[in-house]
Design a protein around this motif. Structure first.
Motif, mmCIF file in Angstrom:
data_model
loop_
_atom_site.group_PDB
_atom_site.id
_atom_site.type_symbol
_atom_site.label_atom_id
_atom_site.label_comp_id
_atom_site.label_asym_id
_atom_site.label_seq_id
_atom_site.Cartn_x
_atom_site.Cartn_y
_atom_site.Cartn_z
ATOM 1 N N TYR A 22 6.523 8.242 2.404
ATOM 2 C CA TYR A 22 6.979 8.876 0.930
ATOM 3 C C TYR A 22 5.863 9.244 -0.034
ATOM 4 C CZ TYR A 22 11.720 7.619 2.506
ATOM 5 O OH TYR A 22 13.304 8.495 2.696
ATOM 6 N N TYR A 23 4.701 8.377 0.059
ATOM 7 C CA TYR A 23 3.745 8.587 -1.405
ATOM 8 C C TYR A 23 2.964 10.703 -0.839
ATOM 9 C CZ TYR A 23 4.429 3.854 -3.223
ATOM 10 O OH TYR A 23 5.130 3.256 -3.467
ATOM 11 N N VAL A 24 2.991 10.892 0.549
ATOM 12 C CA VAL A 24 1.654 11.597 1.128
ATOM 13 C C VAL A 24 1.925 12.806 0.249
ATOM 14 C CG1 VAL A 24 1.252 10.302 2.846
ATOM 15 C CG2 VAL A 24 3.177 11.927 3.350
ATOM 16 N N GLY A 57 -0.929 7.981 6.458
ATOM 17 C CA GLY A 57 -0.322 7.206 5.214
ATOM 18 C C GLY A 57 -1.934 6.382 5.082
ATOM 19 N N VAL A 58 -2.129 5.056 4.442
ATOM 20 C CA VAL A 58 -3.032 4.313 4.646
ATOM 21 C C VAL A 58 -3.826 3.472 5.591
ATOM 22 C CG1 VAL A 58 -3.675 5.469 1.928
ATOM 23 C CG2 VAL A 58 -2.468 3.025 2.857
ATOM 24 N N SER A 59 -4.770 3.324 5.684
ATOM 25 C CA SER A 59 -5.065 2.177 7.232
ATOM 26 C C SER A 59 -4.875 1.137 7.879
ATOM 27 C CB SER A 59 -6.747 2.954 6.821
ATOM 28 O OG SER A 59 -6.822 1.640 6.347
ATOM 29 N N ASP A 82 -7.451 4.471 2.474
ATOM 30 C CA ASP A 82 -6.989 3.320 2.611
ATOM 31 C C ASP A 82 -6.659 2.243 1.224
ATOM 32 O OD1 ASP A 82 -7.607 0.733 3.539
ATOM 33 O OD2 ASP A 82 -10.030 0.622 2.729
ATOM 34 N N CYS A 83 -5.969 1.434 1.448
ATOM 35 C CA CYS A 83 -5.166 1.540 0.086
ATOM 36 C C CYS A 83 -6.427 -0.081 0.074
ATOM 37 C CB CYS A 83 -3.889 0.293 0.287
ATOM 38 S SG CYS A 83 -3.067 -0.827 -0.575
ATOM 39 N N ALA A 84 -6.430 -0.127 -1.661
ATOM 40 C CA ALA A 84 -7.948 -0.996 -2.408
ATOM 41 C C ALA A 84 -6.963 -2.186 -2.200
ATOM 42 C CB ALA A 84 -7.563 -0.661 -3.802
ATOM 43 N N MET A 85 -5.566 -2.428 -2.798
ATOM 44 C CA MET A 85 -5.244 -4.091 -2.457
ATOM 45 C C MET A 85 -4.818 -4.475 -1.674
ATOM 46 S SD MET A 85 -1.740 -5.253 -3.766
ATOM 47 C CE MET A 85 -0.551 -4.063 -2.668
ATOM 48 N N ALA A 86 -5.245 -3.704 -0.062
ATOM 49 C CA ALA A 86 -5.079 -4.054 1.416
ATOM 50 C C ALA A 86 -6.457 -5.200 1.711
ATOM 51 C CB ALA A 86 -5.142 -3.223 1.805
ATOM 52 N N ILE A 110 2.360 -5.841 3.828
ATOM 53 C CA ILE A 110 1.578 -5.999 5.033
ATOM 54 C C ILE A 110 1.050 -4.998 4.197
ATOM 55 C CG2 ILE A 110 3.479 -3.624 4.580
ATOM 56 C CD1 ILE A 110 3.453 -3.590 7.882
ATOM 57 N N ASN A 111 0.504 -4.209 3.219
ATOM 58 C CA ASN A 111 -0.380 -3.820 2.337
ATOM 59 C C ASN A 111 -1.894 -4.906 2.512
ATOM 60 O OD1 ASN A 111 2.053 -2.584 1.579
ATOM 61 N ND2 ASN A 111 1.324 -1.629 0.157
ATOM 62 N N SER A 112 -2.093 -4.980 4.114
ATOM 63 C CA SER A 112 -3.303 -5.575 4.329
ATOM 64 C C SER A 112 -4.048 -5.669 5.205
ATOM 65 C CB SER A 112 -2.531 -7.642 4.428
ATOM 66 O OG SER A 112 -1.681 -7.036 5.304
ATOM 67 N N TYR A 168 -3.439 -7.147 -6.360
ATOM 68 C CA TYR A 168 -2.852 -5.691 -6.919
ATOM 69 C C TYR A 168 -3.028 -4.352 -6.892
ATOM 70 C CZ TYR A 168 -7.027 -4.453 -10.068
ATOM 71 O OH TYR A 168 -7.990 -4.008 -10.520
ATOM 72 N N CYS A 169 -1.926 -3.565 -6.652
ATOM 73 C CA CYS A 169 -2.016 -2.333 -6.546
ATOM 74 C C CYS A 169 -2.403 -1.706 -8.025
ATOM 75 C CB CYS A 169 -0.649 -1.819 -6.339
ATOM 76 S SG CYS A 169 -0.491 0.248 -6.472
ATOM 77 N N PRO A 170 -3.819 -1.437 -7.827
ATOM 78 C CA PRO A 170 -4.064 -0.126 -9.211
ATOM 79 C C PRO A 170 -3.182 1.372 -9.003
ATOM 80 C CG PRO A 170 -5.675 -0.090 -7.331
ATOM 81 C CD PRO A 170 -4.535 -0.678 -6.885
ATOM 82 N N PRO A 196 8.459 -2.899 -6.829
ATOM 83 C CA PRO A 196 7.738 -4.336 -7.341
ATOM 84 C C PRO A 196 6.518 -4.402 -7.770
ATOM 85 C CG PRO A 196 8.759 -3.988 -5.455
ATOM 86 C CD PRO A 196 9.150 -3.419 -6.121
ATOM 87 N N GLU A 197 5.696 -4.049 -6.987
ATOM 88 C CA GLU A 197 4.017 -3.936 -6.998
ATOM 89 C C GLU A 197 3.881 -3.407 -8.960
ATOM 90 O OE1 GLU A 197 2.221 -1.203 -4.767
ATOM 91 O OE2 GLU A 197 3.366 -2.101 -2.824
ATOM 92 N N CYS A 198 4.914 -3.107 -9.080
ATOM 93 C CA CYS A 198 4.296 -2.991 -11.281
ATOM 94 C C CYS A 198 4.381 -4.755 -11.880
ATOM 95 C CB CYS A 198 5.770 -1.924 -11.498
ATOM 96 S SG CYS A 198 5.272 -0.788 -11.457
ATOM 97 N N VAL A 256 -0.313 7.782 -9.044
ATOM 98 C CA VAL A 256 -0.982 8.516 -8.034
ATOM 99 C C VAL A 256 -1.420 7.206 -7.088
ATOM 100 C CG1 VAL A 256 -1.618 10.581 -7.067
ATOM 101 C CG2 VAL A 256 -0.780 11.390 -9.323
ATOM 102 N N CYS A 257 -1.477 7.867 -5.770
ATOM 103 C CA CYS A 257 -2.233 7.324 -4.927
ATOM 104 C C CYS A 257 -3.165 7.591 -4.376
ATOM 105 C CB CYS A 257 -1.505 6.213 -3.860
ATOM 106 S SG CYS A 257 -2.443 5.151 -2.428
ATOM 107 N N GLU A 258 -4.349 8.334 -5.199
ATOM 108 C CA GLU A 258 -5.051 9.131 -4.399
ATOM 109 C C GLU A 258 -5.632 9.359 -2.744
ATOM 110 O OE1 GLU A 258 -5.932 11.999 -6.394
ATOM 111 O OE2 GLU A 258 -6.117 10.928 -8.703
HETATM 112 FE FE1 SF4 Z 1 -2.197 0.371 -1.999
HETATM 113 FE FE2 SF4 Z 1 -0.898 1.153 -4.143
HETATM 114 FE FE3 SF4 Z 1 -2.057 3.122 -2.918
HETATM 115 FE FE4 SF4 Z 1 0.106 1.779 -2.442
HETATM 116 S S1 SF4 Z 1 0.156 3.454 -4.361
HETATM 117 S S2 SF4 Z 1 -1.102 2.377 -0.287
HETATM 118 S S3 SF4 Z 1 -0.164 -0.156 -2.849
HETATM 119 S S4 SF4 Z 1 -2.981 1.228 -3.032
#
Ligand code: SF4
Ligand code: 13P
Length: 301
Positions: A22-24, A57-59, A82-86, A110-112, A168-170, A196-198, A256-258
């Protein structure tokens, strides 16, 4: 031919299917055969009839699809998404915690990375984490990588003893309390729906907390007609599609997740044409990472 027409043609020729989070971008969501949250996408990825999965989606999402479907080709439209938190946990700390606590379950969001998954006992997503943690026989839970999600689950599973990690998710970490308060002042009737990542102080002033699918379903079923959405702004597309008569507001600084936004229709077309950016995993690592993912799918059933 338009980009869309060419993608459709190549999908048939290459026996491919498009999955999207959903974030794309909306124009990418429009091209997807399946769209959803991380839990839905990991379930859908198992048992697809097509031989090639294009994962928008991310990696960690593409990796999870490959881990669960080793015989399939998984293509990432952007290899750098990529997902920084992963990456915000480490194997050494996991080993230390296993030595320190008896009866410890390492629960991995799963974000890992696949490397972190293979050191863990079970995976979870934001949609099933509470159910799975409660179902584990272990008292001690080391939850990686997300500290915010860990604190949220710990509140709902007080019978467990949580050990927290610092990840954490930035994007969600940056949600500004004063901007949410301002949105509430501007729209006093609106309900606050939050991922819940907030951080905890944002969760405290929320009316509903859930995964991206949870937020969308809650808004759809609710009698309310206005909502302040505390998650990445990509969900707006599905919210407005499903609820054309309802109003959705975001904080002034829209989350925004760049990395999610780097995916474009042109990049989907490119990987379908060339087969580039295929997810490759070492078989031992893949097989080890499959265990906690399979356990998640079993326990969440
Ligand atoms: Fe990762 Fe945050 Fe982007 Fe989700 S929103 S993919 S947790 S950086
Ligand atoms: P969902 O599990 O709600 O899809 O969230 C994924 C994600 O990356 C949140 O930042």
């Amino acid at each position: 031919m338009t980009v869309r027409e060419e993608i459709e043609q190549l999908k048939k020729e290459k026996n491919a299917v498009i999955l999207a989070h959903y974030y794309v971008r909306p124009e990418v969501q429009e091209l997807a055969d399946y769209i959803g949250d991380s839990f839905y996408l990991s379930k859908v990825a198992v048992g697809l009839k097509e031989q090639t999965i294009v994962f928008c989606g991310v990696s960690f999402m593409g990796e999870s699809a490959k881990i669960l479907n080793p015989e399939k080709t998984v293509l990432m439209p952007d290899a750098h998404a990529d997902c920084a938190m992963a990456h915000m946990a480490d194997e050494e700390t996991i080993r230390e915690m296993r030595e320190k606590y008896e009866d410890l379950a390492v629960v991995c969001y799963i974000n890992s990375t696949a490397e972190l998954k293979r050191c863990s006992d079970v995976c979870v997503t934001s949609a099933n984490a509470v159910k799975i943690v409660k179902a584990l026989p272990n008292k001690n839970i080391f939850f990686i990588p997300d500290r915010n999600l860990a604190h949220y689950i710990a509140e709902l599973a007080p019978e467990k003893h949580f050990v927290y990690n610092r990840g954490y998710c930035p994007v969600h970490q940056q949600m500004r309390l004063e901007e949410i308060r301002k949105a509430k002042e501007d729209h006093p009737e609106a309900l606050v729906l939050t991922h819940p990542e907030c951080p905890g102080e944002v969760l405290e002033l929320s009316d509903y907390i859930g995964s991206t699918s949870g937020i969308i379903e809650y808004a759809q079923k609710s009698n309310a007609s206005e909502f302040i959405i505390c998650t990445e702004n990509g969900v707006r597309y599905e919210l407005e599609k499903r609820c054309p008569d309802k109003k959705f507001y975001f904080t002034e600084t829209e989350p925004v997740c760049e990395d999610m936004k780097t995916i474009t229709p042109e990049k989907i077309l490119h990987v379908l044409r060339t087969g580039e950016n295929e997810v490759q995993l070492n078989e031992t690592a893949r097989a080890e990472a499959e265990e906690p993912l399979k356990k998640m799918l079993e326990l969440a059933r």
